[in-house]
Write a protein that holds these residues in place. Structure first.
Motif, PDB file in Angstrom:
ATOM      1  N   TYR A  18       0.587  64.527   8.384  1.00 16.79           N
ATOM      2  CA  TYR A  18      -0.665  63.840   8.669  1.00 16.79           C
ATOM      3  C   TYR A  18      -1.482  64.657   9.662  1.00 16.79           C
ATOM      4  O   TYR A  18      -0.958  65.495  10.393  1.00 16.79           O
ATOM      5  CB  TYR A  18      -0.409  62.443   9.238  1.00 16.79           C
ATOM      6  N   SER A  19      -2.773  64.398   9.656  1.00 18.16           N
ATOM      7  CA  SER A  19      -3.682  65.049  10.595  1.00 18.16           C
ATOM      8  C   SER A  19      -4.130  64.021  11.621  1.00 18.16           C
ATOM      9  O   SER A  19      -4.755  63.020  11.276  1.00 18.16           O
ATOM     10  CB  SER A  19      -4.910  65.623   9.860  1.00 18.16           C
ATOM     11  N   GLU A  21      -6.411  64.237  13.765  1.00 17.56           N
ATOM     12  CA  GLU A  21      -7.871  64.199  13.895  1.00 17.56           C
ATOM     13  C   GLU A  21      -8.508  63.200  12.925  1.00 17.56           C
ATOM     14  O   GLU A  21      -9.500  62.562  13.246  1.00 17.56           O
ATOM     15  CB  GLU A  21      -8.466  65.590  13.685  1.00 17.56           C
ATOM     16  N   ASP A  22      -7.958  63.079  11.720  1.00 16.11           N
ATOM     17  CA  ASP A  22      -8.494  62.112  10.756  1.00 16.11           C
ATOM     18  C   ASP A  22      -8.494  60.704  11.340  1.00 16.11           C
ATOM     19  O   ASP A  22      -9.462  59.948  11.192  1.00 16.11           O
ATOM     20  CB  ASP A  22      -7.667  62.126   9.464  1.00 16.11           C
TER      21      ASP A  22
END
Length: 291
Positions: A18-19, A21-22
């Motif tokens: 997962y990121s 920042e998203d």
């Protein structure tokens, strides 16, 4: 009660891609209260990662959420339905209407800093999410007692409880969901913490833990590395049995409680909310019978 950090829980369900920042961007854009310190805007975005991972892992067809707020959790779950190609739907309940403007501190993706503004969830969501994600969500306006008295959802696979944080409010939302749950379901409670006027922890300890196999999830700090620093605690459990979840519960007593709570929502809490919208000064007046 098993205790896990977010990071370890995600490892257990094999979710590590997962990121951050998203989720940070969604969190910054969906704050639903005015917070003077802008650094607190993304303090709890880990719950978005957790919800996203759970939806991707469990693949529920019907999701019920108590407490939309600014919609951060809602959008994270809808994003998971979209990203994992799950043919699912989210029903999210809040006393504030989807198109009602409220004052909040938000930071939209093209902004360099948070701004205080009056804006609706509908406007924010359309700004930060594509239509394919938003179409997964059905916002429902009203107090949960009134909504659950008027709408029969049936076969809910996943429930996120983050609405009224009182003991009775948490109890109402959980048992209302339980009466609409699938044979196999899972539940996530937010805010399992000791705080004035909060009753989530007391309800879980007194009425949930004796009857269900629950897990306590400690939300990690911003970089998800330091397991010794937790910001919030959440409660999660799955249920998959031919045995009704009400088998070991006093269902008649629960029905009596639900009827009383829903009557109070309609006759007191909902009426006060509608009056406060017309006469805002009432928000600062405390009435014993409108607690």
């Amino acid at each position: 009660m098993e205790i896990l950090s977010t990071k370890n829980f995600l490892k257990n369900i094999n979710f590590q891609n997962y990121s951050i920042e998203d989720f940070r961007k969604l969190s910054n854009a969906t704050s639903n209260v005015f917070i003077p310190d802008s650094q607190t805007l993304d303090m709890n975005f880990q719950r978005g990662i957790l919800l996203y991972a759970l939806i991707g892992f469990e693949k529920p067809n019907k999701i019920l959420e108590f407490g939309t707020g600014g919609g951060f959790s809602t959008l994270c779950m809808a994003k998971a339905l979209h990203d994992f190609k799950i043919d699912g739907k989210i029903y999210t309940i809040d006393r504030i209407a989807h198109n009602e403007k409220t004052e909040r501190l938000i930071q939209l993706p093209d902004s360099t800093k948070p701004i205080k503004t009056k804006i609706s969830n509908q406007e924010v969501w359309n700004y930060v999410c594509p239509l394919d994600i938003i179409k997964k969500i059905t916002p429902i306006q009203g107090y949960s007692g009134t909504v659950m008295d008027n709408i029969e959802f049936k076969n809910i696979d996943f429930c996120y409880i983050d609405g009224v944080h009182t003991y009775d409010g948490t109890k109402h939302d959980f048992f209302s969901f339980l009466k609409n749950a699938s044979d196999s379901f899972s539940v996530l409670f937010d805010d399992y913490i000791d705080r004035e006027f909060y009753g989530v922890k007391a309800f879980v300890d007194q009425e949930l833990e004796p009857n269900f196999d629950i897990k306590l999830i400690k939300l990690d700090n911003d970089n998800l590395e330091d397991e010794n620093q937790d910001i919030q605690k959440m409660i999660y459990f799955e249920y998959d049995s031919k045995k009704s979840p009400f088998s070991d519960l006093d269902e008649k007593s629960i029905d009596t409680f639900l009827q009383k709570y829903r009557s109070e929502d309609k006759s007191t809490r909902e009426r006060r909310y509608n009056l406060e919208k017309k006469l805002p000064f009432l928000k600062n007046i405390k009435f014993k019978f409108w607690r």
